[in-house]
Design an enzyme around this catalytic site. Structure first.
Site, PDB file in Angstrom:
ATOM      1  N   GLY A  28       0.843  -1.203   0.000  1.00  0.00           N
ATOM      2  CA  GLY A  28       0.000   0.000   0.000  1.00  0.00           C
ATOM      3  C   GLY A  28       0.876   1.251   0.000  1.00  0.00           C
ATOM      4  N   HIS A  29       1.854   1.284   0.902  1.00  0.00           N
ATOM      5  CA  HIS A  29       2.788   2.415   0.936  1.00  0.00           C
ATOM      6  C   HIS A  29       3.528   2.516  -0.395  1.00  0.00           C
ATOM      7  CE1 HIS A  29       2.572   1.340   5.358  1.00  0.00           C
ATOM      8  NE2 HIS A  29       2.326   2.629   5.410  1.00  0.00           N
ATOM      9  N   GLN A  53      -2.343  10.737  17.392  1.00  0.00           N
ATOM     10  CA  GLN A  53      -3.516  10.119  16.757  1.00  0.00           C
ATOM     11  C   GLN A  53      -3.877   8.774  17.368  1.00  0.00           C
ATOM     12  OE1 GLN A  53      -1.505  10.153  12.798  1.00  0.00           O
ATOM     13  NE2 GLN A  53      -2.502   8.174  12.497  1.00  0.00           N
ATOM     14  N   GLY A 139      -3.883   7.161   0.941  1.00  0.00           N
ATOM     15  CA  GLY A 139      -4.543   5.955   0.456  1.00  0.00           C
ATOM     16  C   GLY A 139      -6.046   6.001   0.669  1.00  0.00           C
ATOM     17  N   GLN A 140      -6.780   5.497  -0.307  1.00  0.00           N
ATOM     18  CA  GLN A 140      -8.240   5.390  -0.204  1.00  0.00           C
ATOM     19  C   GLN A 140      -8.641   4.448   0.931  1.00  0.00           C
ATOM     20  OE1 GLN A 140     -10.574   7.100  -1.647  1.00  0.00           O
ATOM     21  NE2 GLN A 140     -12.306   5.914  -0.877  1.00  0.00           N
ATOM     22  N   LYS A 141      -7.723   3.560   1.316  1.00  0.00           N
ATOM     23  CA  LYS A 141      -7.945   2.652   2.456  1.00  0.00           C
ATOM     24  C   LYS A 141      -8.444   3.425   3.678  1.00  0.00           C
ATOM     25  CE  LYS A 141      -6.723  -0.649   5.581  1.00  0.00           C
ATOM     26  NZ  LYS A 141      -6.477   0.121   6.747  1.00  0.00           N
ATOM     27  N   VAL A 168      -4.797  -1.033  -1.850  1.00  0.00           N
ATOM     28  CA  VAL A 168      -4.073  -2.232  -2.288  1.00  0.00           C
ATOM     29  C   VAL A 168      -4.480  -3.381  -1.362  1.00  0.00           C
ATOM     30  CG1 VAL A 168      -1.813  -3.275  -2.655  1.00  0.00           C
ATOM     31  CG2 VAL A 168      -2.150  -0.840  -3.120  1.00  0.00           C
ATOM     32  N   LEU A 176      -4.290  -4.271   2.663  1.00  0.00           N
ATOM     33  CA  LEU A 176      -3.005  -4.283   3.367  1.00  0.00           C
ATOM     34  C   LEU A 176      -3.011  -3.204   4.437  1.00  0.00           C
ATOM     35  CD1 LEU A 176      -0.444  -4.836   0.472  1.00  0.00           C
ATOM     36  CD2 LEU A 176      -1.663  -6.512   1.865  1.00  0.00           C
ATOM     37  N   SER A 177      -2.413  -3.534   5.573  1.00  0.00           N
ATOM     38  CA  SER A 177      -2.315  -2.591   6.682  1.00  0.00           C
ATOM     39  C   SER A 177      -1.146  -3.018   7.554  1.00  0.00           C
ATOM     40  CB  SER A 177      -3.604  -2.633   7.512  1.00  0.00           C
ATOM     41  OG  SER A 177      -3.386  -2.041   8.780  1.00  0.00           O
TER      42      SER A 177
HETATM   43  P1  AMP Z   1       0.064   4.483   7.515  1.00  0.00           P
HETATM   44  O1  AMP Z   1       1.542   4.262   7.492  1.00  0.00           O
HETATM   45  O2  AMP Z   1      -0.724   3.260   7.878  1.00  0.00           O
HETATM   46  O3  AMP Z   1      -0.343   5.717   8.279  1.00  0.00           O
HETATM   47  O4  AMP Z   1      -0.360   4.772   6.023  1.00  0.00           O
HETATM   48  C1  AMP Z   1       0.300   5.747   5.265  1.00  0.00           C
HETATM   49  C2  AMP Z   1      -0.499   6.020   4.016  1.00  0.00           C
HETATM   50  O5  AMP Z   1      -0.621   4.801   3.277  1.00  0.00           O
HETATM   51  C3  AMP Z   1      -1.921   6.485   4.319  1.00  0.00           C
HETATM   52  O6  AMP Z   1      -2.277   7.524   3.404  1.00  0.00           O
HETATM   53  C4  AMP Z   1      -2.735   5.254   4.081  1.00  0.00           C
HETATM   54  O7  AMP Z   1      -4.057   5.525   3.674  1.00  0.00           O
HETATM   55  C5  AMP Z   1      -1.972   4.583   2.971  1.00  0.00           C
HETATM   56  N1  AMP Z   1      -2.266   3.156   2.950  1.00  0.00           N
HETATM   57  C6  AMP Z   1      -2.212   2.282   3.990  1.00  0.00           C
HETATM   58  N2  AMP Z   1      -2.621   1.060   3.600  1.00  0.00           N
HETATM   59  C7  AMP Z   1      -2.961   1.164   2.292  1.00  0.00           C
HETATM   60  C8  AMP Z   1      -3.460   0.252   1.325  1.00  0.00           C
HETATM   61  N3  AMP Z   1      -3.707  -1.027   1.609  1.00  0.00           N
HETATM   62  N4  AMP Z   1      -3.692   0.714   0.075  1.00  0.00           N
HETATM   63  C9  AMP Z   1      -3.453   2.010  -0.236  1.00  0.00           C
HETATM   64  N5  AMP Z   1      -2.972   2.910   0.622  1.00  0.00           N
HETATM   65  C10 AMP Z   1      -2.734   2.508   1.870  1.00  0.00           C
END
Ligand code: AMP
Length: 246
Positions: A28-29, A53, A139-141, A168, A176-177
């Protein structure tokens, strides 16, 4: 790739793409990095696990951290600068200024995680002010995060273009997370009912999971968004509804 540990080491360029992250990189990243790489002269990724947060009793302490691996992946993705600020740079002593996106920040996720979007909006504005990006990638996630950040940018006339990258998923449909790392093999199987329920628009498929919400949200685009708990892990996901015949 350079690592910047303070804002003084950030690039001073006319066209910068910024990807804010909390690390533990996955595909995703990497999709955000690719999007940013495709449209900007210089790409900065920030890596900051933003304490503001996280609520009390949430996973701030155990949030997955692996700077060495993230550095390697960012470098391979063509990131120019990985910005890894100290908490004191983001929240200097005496810090007391917060961005509160009132309605959008208090529904759905905001209702279940009070203060979460205040932390998100504030860190995003701070990162925008320090990095001064032309474009920032999300991300749209995290559809509500996009809605909150867009609202803030519009309301406060922040000079940045917000770009959104589709969610993604893995081969089974699970979004993905970084938090998926908490899932046991059994949790992971049970978690699949989240994308399935969203795809079918049918909350009954979440039977057996603890559901925080399963609701349509009037973001742009409109989404069906859900949050569930699987074992000790809280997962969120959404599907875009715009153009949805149902
Ligand atoms: P995070 O590190 O979880 O804060 O995510 C950083 C960025 O990646 C944020 O804008 C999220 O929305 C994006 N992101 C996280 N998981 C996904 C994914 N599976 N698909 C697309 N973008 C993602």
């Amino acid at each position: 790739m350079r690592i910047a540990r303070s804002a003084a080491e950030l690039p001073n360029e006319s066209e910068i793409g910024l990807v804010p992250t909390m690390g533990a990189f996955h595909q995703g990243h990497l999709a955000l990095f690719r999007a940013a790489r495709g449209e900007n002269t210089v790409v900065v990724a920030s890596l900051f696990v933003n304490p503001a947060q996280f609520g009390e009793g949430e996973d701030l302490e155990r949030y997955p951290r692996d700077e060495e691996r993230d550095t390697r992946l960012a470098e391979q993705a063509g990131i120019d600068v990985l910005y890894v600020p100290d908490a004191e740079e983001i929240y200097p002593p005496g810090f007391e200024t917060w961005v509160d996106v009132e309605r959008l920040g208090s529904i759905l996720e905001g209702n279940h995680r009070p203060g979460h979007f205040r932390g998100v909006a504030t860190v995003c504005l701070k990162l925008f002010n320090l990095v001064r990006p032309t474009r920032a990638y999300f991300g749209q996630k995290d559809a509500q995060q996009v809605a909150v950040v867009r609202r803030m940018v519009q309301d406060l006339a922040v000079p940045v273009e917000i770009r959104v990258v589709p969610t993604v998923r893995d081969e089974n449909g699970l979004a993905l997370s970084s938090r998926n790392a908490y899932l046991s093999p059994d949790d992971r199987k049970r978690a699949l009912s989240l994308p399935r329920a969203l795809a079918a628009r049918d909350p009954s498929l979440l039977d057996g999971l603890e559901v925080d919400y399963f609701e349509e949200a009037d973001f742009e685009p409109r989404v069906l968004a859900a949050a569930v708990r699987v074992g000790g892990t809280r997962l969120i996901d959404n599907v875009v509804l715009e153009g949805d015949p149902q």
